[in-house]
Structure formats: structure tokens, C-alpha cells
Design a protein around this motif. Sequence first.
Motif, PDB file in Angstrom:
ATOM      1  N   ALA A 194       0.837  -1.207   0.000  1.00 45.45           N
ATOM      2  CA  ALA A 194       0.000   0.000   0.000  1.00 45.45           C
ATOM      3  C   ALA A 194       0.870   1.255   0.000  1.00 45.45           C
ATOM      4  N   GLY A 246       2.417   1.628  -3.460  1.00 44.96           N
ATOM      5  CA  GLY A 246       1.383   1.973  -4.434  1.00 44.96           C
ATOM      6  C   GLY A 246       0.948   3.426  -4.298  1.00 44.96           C
ATOM      7  N   THR A 247       0.756   3.859  -3.064  1.00 46.92           N
ATOM      8  CA  THR A 247       0.333   5.238  -2.819  1.00 46.92           C
ATOM      9  C   THR A 247       1.414   6.208  -3.307  1.00 46.92           C
ATOM     10  N   LEU A 294       1.460   6.378  -7.153  1.00 49.22           N
ATOM     11  CA  LEU A 294       0.360   7.167  -7.715  1.00 49.22           C
ATOM     12  C   LEU A 294       0.601   8.664  -7.513  1.00 49.22           C
ATOM     13  N   ASN A 324       2.407   4.657 -13.231  1.00 48.03           N
ATOM     14  CA  ASN A 324       1.441   3.570 -13.335  1.00 48.03           C
ATOM     15  C   ASN A 324       1.829   2.477 -12.353  1.00 48.03           C
ATOM     16  N   MET A 325       0.841   1.789 -11.804  1.00 46.37           N
ATOM     17  CA  MET A 325       1.177   0.668 -10.926  1.00 46.37           C
ATOM     18  C   MET A 325       0.117  -0.412 -11.003  1.00 46.37           C
ATOM     19  N   LYS A 326       0.582  -1.625 -10.767  1.00 48.50           N
ATOM     20  CA  LYS A 326      -0.320  -2.759 -10.600  1.00 48.50           C
ATOM     21  C   LYS A 326       0.224  -3.582  -9.451  1.00 48.50           C
ATOM     22  N   GLN A 327      -0.654  -4.052  -8.625  1.00 47.31           N
ATOM     23  CA  GLN A 327      -0.185  -4.832  -7.486  1.00 47.31           C
ATOM     24  C   GLN A 327      -1.159  -5.949  -7.222  1.00 47.31           C
ATOM     25  N   SER A 328      -0.701  -7.184  -7.419  1.00 42.60           N
ATOM     26  CA  SER A 328      -1.598  -8.302  -7.155  1.00 42.60           C
ATOM     27  C   SER A 328      -1.278  -8.862  -5.779  1.00 42.60           C
ATOM     28  N   GLU A 329      -2.291  -9.300  -5.090  1.00 41.59           N
ATOM     29  CA  GLU A 329      -2.086  -9.782  -3.730  1.00 41.59           C
ATOM     30  C   GLU A 329      -2.903 -11.033  -3.469  1.00 41.59           C
ATOM     31  N   ARG A 360       4.201  -3.855  -9.354  1.00 48.29           N
ATOM     32  CA  ARG A 360       4.787  -3.365 -10.595  1.00 48.29           C
ATOM     33  C   ARG A 360       4.566  -1.870 -10.713  1.00 48.29           C
ATOM     34  N   LYS A 374       5.569   3.806 -17.868  1.00 47.22           N
ATOM     35  CA  LYS A 374       4.818   3.398 -19.059  1.00 47.22           C
ATOM     36  C   LYS A 374       3.624   2.536 -18.632  1.00 47.22           C
ATOM     37  N   ASP A 429      -0.564  -8.279 -14.681  1.00 46.75           N
ATOM     38  CA  ASP A 429      -0.594  -8.129 -13.217  1.00 46.75           C
ATOM     39  C   ASP A 429       0.518  -8.947 -12.574  1.00 46.75           C
ATOM     40  N   LEU A 430       0.982  -9.959 -13.298  1.00 52.12           N
ATOM     41  CA  LEU A 430       2.012 -10.842 -12.753  1.00 52.12           C
ATOM     42  C   LEU A 430       3.373 -10.520 -13.354  1.00 52.12           C
ATOM     43  N   ILE A 431       4.404 -10.615 -12.546  1.00 54.42           N
ATOM     44  CA  ILE A 431       5.773 -10.442 -13.020  1.00 54.42           C
ATOM     45  C   ILE A 431       6.216 -11.765 -13.646  1.00 54.42           C
TER      46      ILE A 431
END
Lengths: 196, 536
Positions: A20, A23-24, A27, A32-37, A53, A57, A62-64
Motif C-alpha cells: 500500500a 502503491g500510494t 500514484l 502507473n502501478m499494478k499490485q496483485s495480492e 509493478r 509506461k 498483473d504478474l511479473i
Amino acid sequence: MKADIILSGVGGQGILSIAATLGTAALQEGLNMKQSEVHGMSQRGGDVSSNMRISDKPIASDLIAKGKADVILSVEPMESLRFISYLKPDGWLITNSKPFKNIAVYPDIEEIYSEIRKIKNHIIVNADEIAAELKSLRSSNIVMLGAATPFFDINFESLKKALQSIFENKGQDVVDKNIAALEKGREFALAEIKKR
Amino acid sequence: MDKLLLLGDEAIAQAAIDAGMSGVYAYPGTPSTEITEYIQKNKIAAERKLHSEWSANEKTAMESALGMSYAGKRAMVCMKHVGLNVAADAFMNSAITGVNGGLIIVVADDPSMHSSQNEQDSRYFGDFAMMPIFEPSNQQEAYNMVYEAFDFSEHFNVPVLVRITTRLAHSRSGIERKTLKNENKNSFPGDLRQFVLLPSIAKKNYRILLGNQARLENESEHSEFNKYIRGDNKSLGIIASGIAYNYLIENFEDEKVPYPVVKISQYPLPSDMIKELYEECETILVLEEGYPFIENKLTGVLGDKKVKGRLTGDLPRDGELNPNHVAVALGIEKPITDYTPNILTGRPPALCPGCGHTDVFIAINEVMKDYGPGKVFSDIGCYTLSALAPLKSINTCVDMGASITMAKGGVDAGLKNVIAFIGDSTFTHSGMTGLLDCVYEKTPITVIISDNDTAGMTGGQSSHAEHMLYKICKGLGVEEDHIRTFTPLRKNHEEAVKILREEIEYEGVSVIIPHRECVRTLERKHKMKVKVTKMN
């Protein structure tokens, strides 16, 4: 700018707070961000991980992908090894040294350390001790985040601001302790790099 | 407007609120739970008094949402893939009734079975019901699709199935919102018998649904969510649906994919687009998350050597996809085997320290030593983890409520001294009717409803069973002398063993209700109390 980070640990160790915060901050910087949990069954004391991630760009997956992670950031030493096939050859493995023993047979910790030392770029952090010195045991996850900050390009001030907004409702004392934890973690990692 | 950092589930929830939805109906189930939880905590939802209370199960949720649609308002119902099996009767027939207010069914599939007993693909259900399916490829698209799906549903007089999978549901991304719409006002359907599925009316409605299919397909051909992306290298054409599209793009990073690509996020399948791709390319690779649904439609029984995918072994037949699988199928990289040091051991999930279920299982294990192995039928919940070491207590876990009915079948087949172990929330979801079967036939069975006042596995949602279990069991006809309770704590072990023995020996229906609150929800309440005290 691109940072693909795998967070790992055991359910309840505060991985999602690390995510979190990152990610915060991302932003805030307009990245840009993606975070899978992981939610659900695995949270019951099982191993948990999160793919974080961040990029300037657009991010597709969502997955590395395996062999592509820039950093593995683990709050538990054995768990730092679970995803090493995802680490890119010159990527960094940053892990807490303190084992979380909730299984019948936990491997010999020295053997775990020696596996970690086989990774070219690694830092083992005694995050619990650093957090204890700050009288904030619960911040050891943020110490770990701090220790990883030299290895990705996210503004340190943005991370502090993110901690402010995430922990604000728990009181300024909690915010300050987490910011101190972040700084101490970073100092530790920078000192480690200098030694080499 | 600033971007919101939202899970896919939360993006769907926010979109529904912004699109003027009046109520969400759901039973918790990973990976769908966070949709409803977001609405429960949302400020606008609270101001508008949108319905967001949990339902007893997915069927009651589906029917309530259909009722809200009947009354002219926009409704959404959310569930995990196996929940759709429970809601299937209402779901299938909602395609025949059509809608009044827009109706969306969100189903979250769990390929790789992270937290489920199978990996069924809900697109088959959408196809079966002849409903349009929206399958977003990312969180922003999920927001945009749900925002539009209510209009779509009202325009075509049909519910819309939104199919997502675990990775989209539980991955966070920045989301741009659209304007907040007003809710619909109450209204009745133009024809007051539209929802009366008597054969004469159902036949008429069914023909309308059939007649609608061509229009729905035409929408798919021109949808902004489906795209024909041109490419110069026609040795390969790629069909990529839902989040599988991302894994394709990931493999080309900053470059354009050199092959022609059909991106699919809206069904029925846009057959013109697919035919064109088939005509212009030498081979076709189908990338899809879940079952080989599209691939199978393309190849059918006769097969087609031109088409590759999960059925041909170019991609794994089961489990979720990832960028590496796609890279291998594209010939970009060789398969990478996971390397992990030998020293690494598994860390399976386990019941939390201090959990009341554990105390019940310790007592069961002791008692069942005398009656032999293989006699503890169980169910879906945290307590399913008791199948693993060190407890190794249970012998079955199939679907919600099956503990009681499977135990009954076992007794009917001649087993004696049988236990059915079920949680409180699972009991009110689907256990009550099975218990009624047992009462009706006076089946010698011991049902243990391990009551922790919550739906624990999904994160501690409220349980319909709270303070109700005794009354429900009595109401279903269980004799009062054989409804027993105890507090599952180590110090009460002897009492628990005694009660278990007595009821297992009883030749009729017994219900034992061990009752102690979930340690997780208790801890959360305690934290909140501390916070409130601090604030004061």
C-alpha cells in the motif's frame, strides 16, 4: 522507470502495508502501478506474496514474469527463497533475518542464510532488531521497505508522504515511528552496499 | 479527477455505485468478496442507502437482485464461480424473464484453485444462458464495462454476466472514475407478466432471447472492448480474451505485437472478426484464462490443426496463465522450470492459533478413535484445513452444505456413528434443508455446527446464523434434548468428549453447537475498541 518487486512473507506479517505504501507513493508521482495480492485461504498462516509493478509506461500484466523481477523483498528469510526463479540475474534480494516458525519442521536457519548468500546481490537485514531499537516492533515491515528503497527509483519523500496518509488514522506517533523505520532501513542497506 | 487505487473487485463496486445501482446482493466467496465489502464501506452508498447486506446464499442473492430489477432499479449480484452453481436456477431463468432495471451478475472465477475446490469457467454458464458476457482485461476496463453494462442490460432487456478471475479481482491499479449517475426510480415492467414463466409466456420470452442473439453478436463485433489489431506477420493470428491479452502485450514490452490480434472482452463471440483472422493467418493461437472455451468453439469435435491453445498442449490445459506460458507458446522463450532450493519447505495455511474449531476437532479425534476412520463428513470453511496435519480429522469437503447430506447418504448406505461437521455460515447457506431431510427420515446422525459467529475463511463477514442456530434446529424438528452446546476451550475438553459420545450413540438426529467467537473477528473488535478509546 520500471520497478518489478516481489513481496513475500507469511500471512499477517504486513506485506500488504508495504504494498500500500509503495502503491500510494507511485500514484502520487503520477506513475502507473499494478499490485496483485493474496486473499482467502492462504492468509491463514500460509506463505503469501504480492507482485508489485511500477512504471512510467503502461503496465500490461498483473504478474511479473519469471526471471524479470528487479527486487525480491521478503519479511521472512525462508520465504525470500520461494520466488528466486523470478529474480533477474542482476536483481536484488532483500530479506529480514528473523524466521517466522509456524510449521512443524523449520529448516536450519544457517542453511537458509547460505542459500541466500548464493544470490549475487543480497542484503540480510535484522529488521526486528532495528524496529525494537525504535521501540516500534510492528514497524519491522517498514524497516524492510526502507532497506529496499536504494534498489528502485521511487522518490523517498513520496514514500514518507504515503506513510503519513496510510497511518494517519492511527495517530502521528505511529506515523513518525514508521517514517523512522523507513529511514533506518534505508541507512542500513546503504551502509551494506558501501562495505562491498 | 484523481485516480483511485483500487482492486479489480473494488473498481467493479465503484463503477456500480457510479452507474446508479440501487443494491448489491452477495454471499462472501473468494475472490469476489471485496466487491460487496467496498460498497458496505462506501460513503455515497451509505448516503444513498444502497442495499449491501449479505444474503444467505447465492441463490437468494440472485433472486433478490432480480426482484430489484423487476421493481425498476439497477441491481448487481456477486459471487465466486462455484456460487453460480448454487444460483444457477435463478440465473438461467433470469435470461428468460429479461430485466426491467439493469441487472449485472459478477462472477469471479478462480483458475489454479487458489481458494476453491475447482476451476470451472463461468463463460460456459453465460453461453448456456445465452447471456452477453463481459470479460474485462484490466481494472480500468472492469470499471468501464460495469459502468456501461447497466445501460446495456436495460437496452437489450437481458442480464449481463461479468466474468473476472482471481488476478484481476485481487490486483490493484489506478482507476479513473466517470460521472455519478442518479438511481432509477421505481417502475413496473411494461408487461406485468414478463416475469411469469408459465410455459406459454416462457416460450414467448425464450424466442425473444433467441431473436436477440444476432443483435448481441453484432454488438460484440462493434464493441469498444473487442478489437481487431492489424499486424504484418500473418504466419500467426492471436485471439486473446480477458486478462490473457495482458500476458500477450507483456511479452512485447514497448514494441507492437507483429501478428494480427483479436482482443476479446465481450461475448457472444464476434464471429466475423474471428473468421477474418482465420482467413488471413496461417495458424491461430488462442490465449484464454480458464477453460479452452473459445478454442473449443473454434475446433469442435472435428478439430482443426490450424488452431493452437490449451487443448493442443501449446499452453497448459489447467491452471491460470502467466506471461511465461504465453512466451513459450509464442516461441519467444523455452519453458522455465521453477527453481527453488531443496531446503525450502512448504508453509500450508492452517487454523489460527487459539481457533475454537481446533478444540472441537481435538475432541472429535479422541472420540472417533473408538468408532473407526472415515466417518467425519465436512464442508467448506476454515475448518476444511483440519484435513491436513496435524489434525487430519475430516474425510470430505465437496460443496456448501454437503457435509450433512453426504453423511446422510453414508448412513443410508449402512455406515454407523457418523459425524457431519459444518460451520455456522455454511449451515445457513445450504445446510438447513439437508438437516430437514435427516429429521424427516430420523436418520441416525450427529451434526456438529461449529459456531464462530462469522464467515471466517472469507475474512470475517457477518453470519445469518448469529444467535439463530438453536432456534433454527428446533424449528426444523430436531428434538430439544439432542441439541447440545459447549464452549470449545482446552479446559472443556472432557465435557466436549462426553457430549460427543452421548450424541454419537443416540439413534436419531443430534445437533451439537460448539460456540466460541472467531479469534480474528474478536481481535479486530478489540483493536477498534482501543482506537475508539484513544480517540475519546
